[in-house]
Design an enzyme around this catalytic site. Structure first.
Site, mmCIF file in Angstrom:
data_model
loop_
_atom_site.group_PDB
_atom_site.id
_atom_site.type_symbol
_atom_site.label_atom_id
_atom_site.label_comp_id
_atom_site.label_asym_id
_atom_site.label_seq_id
_atom_site.Cartn_x
_atom_site.Cartn_y
_atom_site.Cartn_z
ATOM 1 N N LYS A 1 -24.925 30.753 120.590
ATOM 2 C CA LYS A 1 -24.491 29.207 120.454
ATOM 3 C C LYS A 1 -22.790 29.247 119.979
ATOM 4 C CE LYS A 1 -23.902 24.794 120.748
ATOM 5 N NZ LYS A 1 -24.635 23.898 120.293
ATOM 6 N N LYS B 1 -17.488 21.928 112.382
ATOM 7 C CA LYS B 1 -18.665 22.442 111.612
ATOM 8 C C LYS B 1 -19.113 23.882 112.171
ATOM 9 C CE LYS B 1 -22.634 21.533 112.484
ATOM 10 N NZ LYS B 1 -23.645 22.024 113.397
#
Length: 297
Positions: free
Chosen positions: A172, A240
């Site tokens: 990811k 983030k």
């Protein structure tokens, strides 16, 4: 008899994912901080739980789709968390995007309570979540992945077991590099072409038919031209994610110079109050640099 799924985190992504599980016939128990969302699921036939502990006790599989590492740690191992309601054979699937290092630590902690864990972050945005066409990258034990495959198939179409605990989160991180850099490249192209006098809609049309074509261009090109930045993936969450990417890169001694630059672009946009816009609003950073809004002539 289908496995009972406990779902924690019914946000932009989690809500449609949970609906798709319900539509696929899985008994569903939900827990969310917004009661109006929970009530929608109850009306659709799901059950509700008051805590992560309560969900864990009543479920075969607990899925978490939460904002960041700290929240996942709190929900799994904090007071009234999943571990406090754990039972032998329980599986936790974390579909959030969090640190690979933290994921491995959580998997080891859960194993001490006879709970198996898969890290299974997703790509595809809100549209993929709604349509059930997400790409799901899964880390953890192969036998646990095989047992959970029908669950994943209710939410996605590209489902790949990529390795042991933490591997899903690592992939990811790779995905988020590519998405961020493509958004930045599209933004540069639109600002350059528009300021030079070309209709940005025509630019998108041409790029989409050639080597520069991409899924991101297909899904977000027109909305970028229209300055429609309703969030599918928020700037603050992608910022983030790039923090996780850069932390992982430092761990393995990898240089990611352009990723670091785009990370700072997202940071700047957050400071300007744009953190809740879609990550395609990276375009506005490039517009600010060139004192030009695309399509403005």
């Amino acid at each position: 008899m289908p496995e009972t799924i406990g779902f924690i985190g019914l946000g932009i992504m989690g809500q449609p994912m949970a609906h798709n599980l319900r539509k696929a016939g899985f008994p569903l128990i939900v827990h969310n901080r917004h009661p109006e969302v929970t009530e929608q699921f109850i009306a659709a036939g799901a059950q509700a739980a008051k805590s992560a502990r309560e969900i864990a006790a009543a479920s075969d599989i607990v899925i978490t789709m939460l904002p960041d590492t700290a929240v996942v740690e709190q929900v799994l191992s904090g007071p009234d968390g999943v571990i406090e309601g754990a039972h032998d054979g329980l599986i936790v699937i974390d579909m959030s995007t969090i640190s690979p290092v933290a994921t491995r630590a959580l998997a080891a902690l859960l194993a001490q309570h006879n709970v198996s864990m898969l890290d299974a972050p997703v790509s595809g945005g809100d549209k993929g979540a709604i349509d059930g066409t997400l790409s799901i990258m899964v880390g953890g034990q192969k036998e646990t992945f095989t047992r959970c495959l029908p669950v994943f198939q209710a939410m996605g179409t590209t489902i790949v077991h990529v390795g042991d605990h933490g591997a899903g989160q690592t992939v990811k991180a790779c995905n988020q590099i590519v998405v961020a850099l493509i958004f930045e490249a599209i933004s540069e192209a639109l600002v350059l072409g528009s300021k030079a006098g070309v209709d940005p809609a025509r630019i998108i049309q041409v790029l989409g038919g050639g080597l520069a074509a991409s899924r991101i261009l297909e899904l977000r090109g027109a909305t970028m031209v229209a300055h429609n930045f309703a969030p599918g993936g928020r700037i603050r969450f992608h910022h983030k994610d790039l923090g996780i990417v850069l932390e992982t890169a430092r761990t393995y001694g990898v240089s990611l110079p352009v990723t670091a630059l785009v990370d700072q672009m997202f940071a700047s946009l957050e400071l300007r109050g744009r953190g809740d816009l879609d990550h395609s609003a990276l375009l506005t950073y490039l517009e600010d640099l060139s004192s030009h809004r695309i399509g403005s002539g």
